[in-house]
Scaffold this motif. Structure first.
Motif, PDB file in Angstrom:
ATOM      1  N   TYR A  14       0.839  -0.932  -0.058  1.00  0.00           N
ATOM      2  CA  TYR A  14       0.043   0.054  -0.106  1.00  0.00           C
ATOM      3  C   TYR A  14       0.990   1.278   0.090  1.00  0.00           C
ATOM      4  CZ  TYR A  14      -3.782  -3.352   1.130  1.00  0.00           C
ATOM      5  OH  TYR A  14      -4.623  -4.386   1.050  1.00  0.00           O
ATOM      6  N   ILE A  15       0.346   2.282  -0.592  1.00  0.00           N
ATOM      7  CA  ILE A  15       1.261   3.397  -0.893  1.00  0.00           C
ATOM      8  C   ILE A  15       0.369   4.565  -0.108  1.00  0.00           C
ATOM      9  CG2 ILE A  15       2.143   5.132  -2.502  1.00  0.00           C
ATOM     10  CD1 ILE A  15       2.117   2.961  -4.736  1.00  0.00           C
ATOM     11  N   TYR A  16       1.132   5.542   0.612  1.00  0.00           N
ATOM     12  CA  TYR A  16       0.284   6.607   1.591  1.00  0.00           C
ATOM     13  C   TYR A  16       1.172   7.799   0.976  1.00  0.00           C
ATOM     14  CZ  TYR A  16      -1.454   2.508   4.047  1.00  0.00           C
ATOM     15  OH  TYR A  16      -2.072   1.456   4.322  1.00  0.00           O
ATOM     16  N   ASP A  17       0.277   8.983   1.051  1.00  0.00           N
ATOM     17  CA  ASP A  17       0.858  10.252   0.880  1.00  0.00           C
ATOM     18  C   ASP A  17       1.158  10.811   2.229  1.00  0.00           C
ATOM     19  OD1 ASP A  17      -1.599  11.211   2.145  1.00  0.00           O
ATOM     20  OD2 ASP A  17      -2.555  11.967   0.225  1.00  0.00           O
ATOM     21  N   GLU A  18       1.684  12.236   2.072  1.00  0.00           N
ATOM     22  CA  GLU A  18       2.160  12.782   3.285  1.00  0.00           C
ATOM     23  C   GLU A  18       1.030  12.915   4.295  1.00  0.00           C
ATOM     24  OE1 GLU A  18       0.875  15.720   0.275  1.00  0.00           O
ATOM     25  OE2 GLU A  18       2.489  13.950   0.073  1.00  0.00           O
ATOM     26  N   LYS A  19      -0.212  12.985   4.250  1.00  0.00           N
ATOM     27  CA  LYS A  19      -1.272  13.098   5.048  1.00  0.00           C
ATOM     28  C   LYS A  19      -1.806  11.621   5.551  1.00  0.00           C
ATOM     29  CE  LYS A  19      -2.890  17.420   3.020  1.00  0.00           C
ATOM     30  NZ  LYS A  19      -4.000  18.284   2.461  1.00  0.00           N
ATOM     31  N   GLY A  20      -0.993  10.500   5.506  1.00  0.00           N
ATOM     32  CA  GLY A  20      -1.529   9.252   5.548  1.00  0.00           C
ATOM     33  C   GLY A  20      -2.674   8.590   5.044  1.00  0.00           C
ATOM     34  N   HIS A  21      -3.086   9.380   3.646  1.00  0.00           N
ATOM     35  CA  HIS A  21      -3.984   8.699   3.048  1.00  0.00           C
ATOM     36  C   HIS A  21      -3.463   7.663   1.998  1.00  0.00           C
ATOM     37  CE1 HIS A  21      -6.006  12.677   3.923  1.00  0.00           C
ATOM     38  NE2 HIS A  21      -6.586  11.729   4.638  1.00  0.00           N
ATOM     39  N   GLN A  22      -4.243   6.615   1.851  1.00  0.00           N
ATOM     40  CA  GLN A  22      -3.774   5.566   0.942  1.00  0.00           C
ATOM     41  C   GLN A  22      -4.031   6.107  -0.687  1.00  0.00           C
ATOM     42  OE1 GLN A  22      -5.378   1.515   1.241  1.00  0.00           O
ATOM     43  NE2 GLN A  22      -5.533   1.388  -0.834  1.00  0.00           N
ATOM     44  N   THR A  23      -3.029   6.096  -1.497  1.00  0.00           N
ATOM     45  CA  THR A  23      -3.204   6.748  -2.563  1.00  0.00           C
ATOM     46  C   THR A  23      -3.376   5.526  -3.740  1.00  0.00           C
ATOM     47  OG1 THR A  23      -0.821   6.862  -3.143  1.00  0.00           O
ATOM     48  CG2 THR A  23      -2.153   8.768  -2.007  1.00  0.00           C
ATOM     49  N   GLY A  24      -2.895   4.402  -3.491  1.00  0.00           N
ATOM     50  CA  GLY A  24      -2.614   3.379  -4.309  1.00  0.00           C
ATOM     51  C   GLY A  24      -2.297   1.934  -3.748  1.00  0.00           C
ATOM     52  N   TYR A  25      -2.313   0.937  -4.482  1.00  0.00           N
ATOM     53  CA  TYR A  25      -1.576  -0.398  -3.767  1.00  0.00           C
ATOM     54  C   TYR A  25      -1.424  -1.181  -5.259  1.00  0.00           C
ATOM     55  CZ  TYR A  25      -6.262  -2.245  -4.926  1.00  0.00           C
ATOM     56  OH  TYR A  25      -7.289  -2.888  -5.352  1.00  0.00           O
ATOM     57  N   PHE A  26      -0.548  -2.321  -4.995  1.00  0.00           N
ATOM     58  CA  PHE A  26      -0.389  -3.256  -6.091  1.00  0.00           C
ATOM     59  C   PHE A  26       0.095  -4.728  -5.356  1.00  0.00           C
ATOM     60  CE2 PHE A  26       3.290  -0.762  -5.675  1.00  0.00           C
ATOM     61  CZ  PHE A  26       4.483  -1.685  -5.436  1.00  0.00           C
ATOM     62  N   ILE A  27       0.082  -5.809  -6.387  1.00  0.00           N
ATOM     63  CA  ILE A  27       0.284  -7.113  -5.745  1.00  0.00           C
ATOM     64  C   ILE A  27       1.779  -7.165  -5.299  1.00  0.00           C
ATOM     65  CG2 ILE A  27       0.413  -9.427  -6.433  1.00  0.00           C
ATOM     66  CD1 ILE A  27      -2.339  -8.652  -5.951  1.00  0.00           C
ATOM     67  N   PHE A  28       2.114  -7.781  -4.074  1.00  0.00           N
ATOM     68  CA  PHE A  28       3.487  -7.822  -3.527  1.00  0.00           C
ATOM     69  C   PHE A  28       3.495  -9.220  -3.147  1.00  0.00           C
ATOM     70  CE2 PHE A  28       7.020  -7.399  -0.564  1.00  0.00           C
ATOM     71  CZ  PHE A  28       7.820  -6.645  -1.127  1.00  0.00           C
ATOM     72  N   LEU A  29       4.387 -10.008  -3.767  1.00  0.00           N
ATOM     73  CA  LEU A  29       4.392 -11.366  -3.493  1.00  0.00           C
ATOM     74  C   LEU A  29       5.671 -11.928  -2.674  1.00  0.00           C
ATOM     75  CD1 LEU A  29       3.400 -12.737  -6.993  1.00  0.00           C
ATOM     76  CD2 LEU A  29       1.961 -12.572  -4.989  1.00  0.00           C
ATOM     77  N   PRO A  30       5.785 -12.809  -2.044  1.00  0.00           N
ATOM     78  CA  PRO A  30       6.793 -13.695  -1.367  1.00  0.00           C
ATOM     79  C   PRO A  30       8.018 -13.669  -2.245  1.00  0.00           C
ATOM     80  CG  PRO A  30       5.273 -15.091  -0.867  1.00  0.00           C
ATOM     81  CD  PRO A  30       4.509 -14.080  -1.969  1.00  0.00           C
ATOM     82  N   GLY A  31       8.920 -12.854  -1.847  1.00  0.00           N
ATOM     83  CA  GLY A  31      10.208 -13.219  -2.695  1.00  0.00           C
ATOM     84  C   GLY A  31      10.416 -11.582  -3.483  1.00  0.00           C
ATOM     85  N   ASP A  32       9.406 -10.896  -3.616  1.00  0.00           N
ATOM     86  CA  ASP A  32       9.439  -9.319  -4.107  1.00  0.00           C
ATOM     87  C   ASP A  32      10.351  -8.751  -3.024  1.00  0.00           C
ATOM     88  OD1 ASP A  32       8.055 -10.357  -6.264  1.00  0.00           O
ATOM     89  OD2 ASP A  32       6.291  -9.078  -5.546  1.00  0.00           O
ATOM     90  N   GLN A  33      10.989  -7.713  -3.417  1.00  0.00           N
ATOM     91  CA  GLN A  33      11.801  -6.599  -2.652  1.00  0.00           C
ATOM     92  C   GLN A  33      11.668  -5.214  -3.076  1.00  0.00           C
ATOM     93  OE1 GLN A  33      15.806  -8.624  -3.897  1.00  0.00           O
ATOM     94  NE2 GLN A  33      16.064  -8.560  -1.659  1.00  0.00           N
TER      95      GLN A  33
END
Length: 65
Positions: A14-33
């Motif tokens: 999950y991606i958050y802005d400077e106000k703490g609001h979620q702005t986006g997300y994407f799939i993050f699998l085991p092994g991703d860095q």
């Protein structure tokens, strides 16, 4: 909006802005860095590739890494 924070929960990053609001997300699998976070992008290594996403979680580039 600038990226201020990221958080991995389960198989999502999950991606958050400077106000703490979620702005986006994407799939993050085991092994991703997470290999980089800036005010405008998040870079993730998946296997031998590095993918870069914007603050909304949209892929903006990829390269062999």
């Amino acid at each position: 909006m600038a990226i201020a924070n990221t958080e991995i929960r389960g198989n999502q990053l999950y991606i958050y802005d400077e106000k703490g609001h979620q702005t986006g997300y994407f799939i993050f699998l085991p092994g991703d860095q997470v290999v980089g976070v800036t005010a405008v992008a998040v870079s993730i290594k998946k296997g031998n590739m590095v993918y870069t996403y914007d603050e909304k979680g949209h892929q903006i580039s990829s390269r062999i890494g």
